[in-house]
Each structure stands twice: as C-alpha cells, then as structure tokens.
Design a protein around this motif. Structure first.
Motif: not given
Length: 187
Positions: A129-133
């Motif tokens: 999954s893509t990291k969302n910061y």
C-alpha cells in the motif's frame, strides 16, 4: 511471480515452539470450561477446599500489591524445578495446564502477534500500500494525546487497599526498587 525460499532453521524453531504452546492453551481452556460447567454438589467438602484456596490467593494478591512477595508465595516459586515443569508441560498434565492457563494464553497471544508481523512483513499474502503522511494531522493528534495525558495526571487517586485499608501508592518503594534492580541487571 514470487520465488519461495527454503524454510530457515529460525522458522522451524519458532513453529516447534509456538504450536505446542497454542495447543496446550486451547486444551487448558477446554479443561477450565469442563471444570466450570460440571455440576458440583452444594454440600460437598470439595467445595470448601476450593473456597479456602481462593481466599488464600486473594490475600497473597493483596499483600503482593502492597509490599512484595509473601514467604508462602516465594516458596512456591522455588519448590518446583524447570525440568519437572517442562516434563509436566510436554505430557500435558491437566493440573499443570489449569494452573498455568493464563500464562499459556499470554504466550499464545504473543506468538500470534509475532506470526502476524511475519506474515505482514516477510510474505506477499497482503498487498503493498502507499503511505499517506499528513504533518498537520500528526501534530494535532500528538498534542491531543499530550493534553489527555496531562489532564489524567491531574486527577488525585484515593484508592484504599481492601486488605489492610492503607492507601495504595502507584509508585511505591517496592515497585521502584524492582525497577532499579531490572535496570541494574540489564546494564
């Protein structure tokens, strides 16, 4: 295409350690269920023995919270050897499993968590999954957590011991001495 690698000795030893603990925990829960669901006689002497041992356990627990191990509790730890306990575990002794049911549960939960971490980190069963910061959301949640911790620390605790009636101190001398010993042992 995922190339699978051979099973490592660490994986084998983990599985050989966690599977017997998990099976023993499930069996001890079954024994506890069977023991609690069996109809007991109301006027039996066996019930008196069980009630007497429960009150002793409660007294030992209250003394432990207030100031440390009692002599009877410390004698229990030294009386049985590791070899005897390991043999009792491997033979699935009913009384041993019932005595250590909560310990087996904690070990099983810890093993399940480690297995979950391994599956998430080292296998391809779960997709990437893509990291969302978001910096602003992080700062807001951090400050909210600090404020909640500050507000709960302002509350005064007036808890009394059910055993002796003395006030329970959350950082009593016995607890801080134990921490000191652990810190010295790890250095």
């Amino acid at each position: 295409m995922v190339v699978s690698s051979p099973i490592t000795p660490g994986q084998v030893s983990f599985l050989l350690g966690i599977i017997p603990v998990f099976v023993a925990w499930i069996y001890s829960e079954f024994l506890e269920y069977k023991k609690s669901s069996s109809p007991s006689k109301v006027h039996s002497d066996n019930n008196l023995v069980e009630l007497g041992s429960e009150t002793i356990k409660e007294d030992d627990r209250a003394i432990l919270l207030e100031g440390g191990l009692t002599k009877s509790a410390s004698a229990k730890f030294n009386s049985s050897s590791i070899k005897v306990n390991l043999i009792r575990f491997l033979t699935m002794d009913d009384s041993f499993l019932l005595e250590n049911r909560l310990t087996l549960r904690a070990m099983s939960e810890f093993g399940a968590i480690l297995t979950y971490f391994y599956v998430c980190d080292r296998t391809e069963l779960l997709g990437d999954s893509t990291k969302n910061y978001n910096r602003d959301l992080f700062i807001f949640l951090y400050l909210l957590l600090v404020i909640v911790c500050f507000m709960t620390s302002l509350k005064k605790h007036h808890d009394k011991s059910a055993f002796s009636g003395k006030a329970l101190l959350y950082l009593n001398r016995h607890q801080t001495e134990e921490w000191k010993g652990w810190m010295q042992a790890t250095v």
